[in-house]
Design a protein around this motif. Structure first.
Motif, PDB file in Angstrom:
ATOM      1  N   VAL A  80       0.852  -1.262   0.210  1.00 39.47           N
ATOM      2  CA  VAL A  80       0.109   0.027   0.130  1.00 39.47           C
ATOM      3  C   VAL A  80       1.145   1.192   0.136  1.00 39.47           C
ATOM      4  CG1 VAL A  80      -1.394   1.489   1.577  1.00 39.47           C
ATOM      5  CG2 VAL A  80      -1.984  -0.942   0.880  1.00 39.47           C
ATOM      6  N   ALA A  83       2.032   2.809  -3.236  1.00 41.34           N
ATOM      7  CA  ALA A  83       1.414   2.953  -4.254  1.00 41.34           C
ATOM      8  C   ALA A  83       1.147   4.423  -4.564  1.00 41.34           C
ATOM      9  CB  ALA A  83      -0.165   2.688  -3.611  1.00 41.34           C
ATOM     10  N   GLU A  88      -3.944   7.300  -3.200  1.00 40.45           N
ATOM     11  CA  GLU A  88      -3.582   6.218  -3.955  1.00 40.45           C
ATOM     12  C   GLU A  88      -3.450   4.903  -2.956  1.00 40.45           C
ATOM     13  OE1 GLU A  88      -2.177   9.097  -4.733  1.00 40.45           O
ATOM     14  OE2 GLU A  88      -3.087   9.410  -6.542  1.00 40.45           O
ATOM     15  N   ALA A  92      -5.491   1.354  -2.744  1.00 45.35           N
ATOM     16  CA  ALA A  92      -4.602   0.228  -2.530  1.00 45.35           C
ATOM     17  C   ALA A  92      -5.058  -0.836  -1.719  1.00 45.35           C
ATOM     18  CB  ALA A  92      -3.339   0.506  -3.059  1.00 45.35           C
TER      19      ALA A  92
END
Length: 209
Positions: A80, A83, A88, A92
């Motif tokens: 994550v 990302a 984002e 994710a």
């Protein structure tokens, strides 16, 4: 294991095997539905060999909980946090969690173990910290997305994280109840997508802002 394998390495391998086996059993039967004898049988070890590593069901369950939680936090956070920005990273989260569940079904034992052990006064305190760490991980992403201007500043990040973690866990449990069998995985994935859409729509600032 060969005779030349150091005892410490063999012991660590056995312990890792027990954690993985117990995670699977707890995921299938839950904490209260699993007896110590069930865990010993599933491990294939003698009672003496089993007790050398874990003296009780609760000790093994707590070790499984810590091990699985560390896996979740490490594997999910690693993916994550790579990302991009906070928005984002938020997007994710579900794919990373779904992929982990698909590749390691025993990971779902966290949900059942946490819920059932939290109801037991003897183990309740021990399960709070891992879950609090997971909630704070999600809250930090929401907090940073607010600071970046990608999320509305109003909602409390910690409250949002608690709701999202609870919704994700509850969605998995409800899907398993309503749609047991081979369809559950696909349905859960699609419903998790709906949950993410709803969360984003509730957190994103108005289009004209």
């Amino acid at each position: 294991m060969t005779p030349t394998t150091p005892a410490t390495a063999k012991g660590e391998a056995t312990r890792a095997f027990l954690l993985k086996t117990a995670a699977r059993v707890f995921a299938e039967r839950g904490y209260t539905g699993t007896g110590l004898s069930d865990l010993i049988v599933a491990s294939g070890l003698t009672k003496g060999a089993f007790y050398f590593h874990f003296s009780s069901k609760s000790a093994l369950a707590l070790a499984v909980l810590r091990d699985q939680q560390e896996r979740w936090l490490h594997e999910v956070s690693e993916r994550v946090l790579a990302a991009g920005g906070a928005l984002e990273q938020f997007r994710a989260l579900p794919p990373a969690m779904l992929d982990l569940l698909a590749t390691e079904p025993g990971a779902w034992s966290i949900n059942r173990l946490t819920r059932e052990m939290a109801a037991d006064p003897a183990t309740a305190d021990a399960v709070v910290k891992p879950m609090a760490e997971w909630v704070e991980f999600v809250a930090d992403i929401v907090r940073r997305a607010q600071a970046d201007g990608d999320f509305r500043p109003g909602p409390d990040p910690h409250a949002v994280a608690v709701v999202l973690v609870a919704a994700f866990d509850g969605l998995k449990t409800l899907t398993d109840v309503l749609n047991p069998g081979s369809e559950a995985s696909g349905l859960f994935t699609r419903r998790a997508g709906v949950l993410l859409d709803l969360a984003q729509h509730g957190l994103l600032p108005p289009a004209d802002s």
